[in-house]
Design a protein around this motif. Structure first.
Motif, PDB file in Angstrom:
ATOM      1  N   UNK A 230       0.818  -1.208   0.000  1.00 48.19           N
ATOM      2  CA  UNK A 230       0.000   0.000   0.000  1.00 48.19           C
ATOM      3  C   UNK A 230       0.855   1.263   0.000  1.00 48.19           C
ATOM      4  N   UNK A 231       1.883   1.303   0.841  1.00 49.60           N
ATOM      5  CA  UNK A 231       2.718   2.506   0.875  1.00 49.60           C
ATOM      6  C   UNK A 231       3.428   2.718  -0.459  1.00 49.60           C
ATOM      7  N   UNK A 232       3.809   1.624  -1.127  1.00 49.42           N
ATOM      8  CA  UNK A 232       4.448   1.745  -2.438  1.00 49.42           C
ATOM      9  C   UNK A 232       3.463   2.258  -3.481  1.00 49.42           C
ATOM     10  N   UNK A 233       2.221   1.783  -3.419  1.00 47.00           N
ATOM     11  CA  UNK A 233       1.194   2.274  -4.350  1.00 47.00           C
ATOM     12  C   UNK A 233       0.978   3.776  -4.166  1.00 47.00           C
ATOM     13  N   UNK A 234       0.955   4.213  -2.919  1.00 40.28           N
ATOM     14  CA  UNK A 234       0.778   5.635  -2.645  1.00 40.28           C
ATOM     15  C   UNK A 234       1.985   6.439  -3.118  1.00 40.28           C
ATOM     16  N   UNK A 235       3.167   5.874  -2.966  1.00 40.85           N
ATOM     17  CA  UNK A 235       4.384   6.549  -3.426  1.00 40.85           C
ATOM     18  C   UNK A 235       4.376   6.698  -4.948  1.00 40.85           C
ATOM     19  N   UNK A 236       3.995   5.634  -5.654  1.00 41.70           N
ATOM     20  CA  UNK A 236       3.897   5.702  -7.115  1.00 41.70           C
ATOM     21  C   UNK A 236       2.933   6.813  -7.518  1.00 41.70           C
TER      22      UNK A 236
ATOM     23  N   UNK B 150       1.992   9.396  -5.749  1.00 42.95           N
ATOM     24  CA  UNK B 150       2.509  10.726  -5.382  1.00 42.95           C
ATOM     25  C   UNK B 150       3.511  11.225  -6.421  1.00 42.95           C
ATOM     26  N   UNK B 151       4.391  10.343  -6.876  1.00 43.47           N
ATOM     27  CA  UNK B 151       5.361  10.755  -7.885  1.00 43.47           C
ATOM     28  C   UNK B 151       4.673  11.115  -9.204  1.00 43.47           C
TER      29      UNK B 151
END
Length: 304
Positions: A132-138, A140-141
């Motif tokens: 989930x945190x990686x999905x949010x990071x993607x 955000x970028x």
């Protein structure tokens, strides 16, 4: 580590390009030596290339050129020129750069750096969702890239979707394919868009004249992309263009927390606001989305 051919094929900036077995290509294209054909679509071919005058230089470039049958098509030519114009003016680590271009005459080509990684669509196709945190990071970028385009040239991207997000092995995300970039004034209707698959992520106002298209339309597409990154499926799955258009215009997607139990309420709230039918109910700018996503990444670290 992926091979050079795999890396470049993953970075192909047009949806629908299919990787082909490498074949030698003789000759040059302007100052570039074309080494292999890496992929092609209905409108373009993409080549692995290096500077022709530096044969010892690494093959670190991807060149996209129009296929011959499109050399006299005004829309195809405009898309290449638009990609070159935007890609040379937007300076962001989250937007693909156009290093040089030859778009004044056939074969109308753009030169981009070769990017390592896979598109978000390719990652999802493996059946493994990012954490989930990686999905949010993607996301955000991607929002940072949208903000850079909007702030630099006053344009929307126009084609935000998993296939246009290149994700590196370290998670760095780059927004690809700038050929649909447009100002709100010259926004086109869906019928002029040659990529039907894009409809899965298309804001409802893009298929109606009732509401002006602006940067919030990109945010709807980003919301559809983030919904898929979290749940493993797009928010709407109509099997025909007409069905997808109707769903985007009138149907609410299934609650994200129902499809992906355990998703924190603030995350689900943001995604559903991005997917609002009314642009006024969405976040106003990509920068606003960036600011909301940053703390959510920290809060969701470690969650699947």
């Amino acid at each position: 580590m992926t091979t050079t051919d795999q890396v470049t094929a993953a970075a192909l900036p047009r949806l629908g390009l299919k990787q082909k077995p490498p074949r030698k290509v003789l000759g040059r294209l302007g100052p570039w030596q074309l080494l292999r054909t890496l992929g092609e679509g209905s409108m373009t071919r993409v080549y692995l290339a290096r500077p022709a005058e530096a044969e010892s230089a690494p093959a670190a470039y991807a060149i996209k050129s129009l296929r011959r049958e499109w050399w006299n098509d005004p829309t195809a030519i405009e898309m290449q020129r638009r990609e070159a114009w935007v890609g040379q003016r937007v300076n962001s680590p989250h937007v693909v750069s156009v290093l040089s271009a030859g778009v004044a005459a056939p074969p109308h080509y753009t030169v981009m750096p070769m990017l390592e990684g896979q598109t978000a669509a390719q990652l999802l196709a493996t059946g493994h969702k990012p954490a989930l945190s990686a999905a949010l990071w993607i996301a955000r970028q991607a929002a940072q890239g949208l903000d850079a385009i909007w702030q630099s040239v006053g344009m929307t991207h126009g084609d935000v979707k998993p296939a246009n997000l290149m994700v590196g092995a370290d998670g760095h995300t780059t927004l690809l394919d700038l050929g649909f970039c447009e100002t709100p004034r010259d926004a086109r209707g869906w019928a002029e868009r040659p990529v039907v698959g894009t409809l899965r992520y298309l804001a409802p106002e893009r298929v109606t004249s009732a509401t002006t298209v602006d940067v919030r339309s990109d945010l709807y597409s980003l919301g559809a992309t983030l919904y898929e990154l979290i749940t493993g499926r797009p928010p709407h799955d109509g099997q025909t263009p007409a069905a997808l258009i109707q769903q985007h215009r009138t149907e609410r997607p299934e609650c994200l927390r129902t499809v992906a139990p355990g998703t924190p309420k603030p995350v689900a709230s943001l995604v559903h606001r991005l997917l609002s039918k009314d642009p006024m109910r969405r976040p106003a700018t990509p920068a606003e989305v960036v600011n909301e996503l940053a703390p959510l990444e920290i809060e969701c670290f470690g969650l699947r």
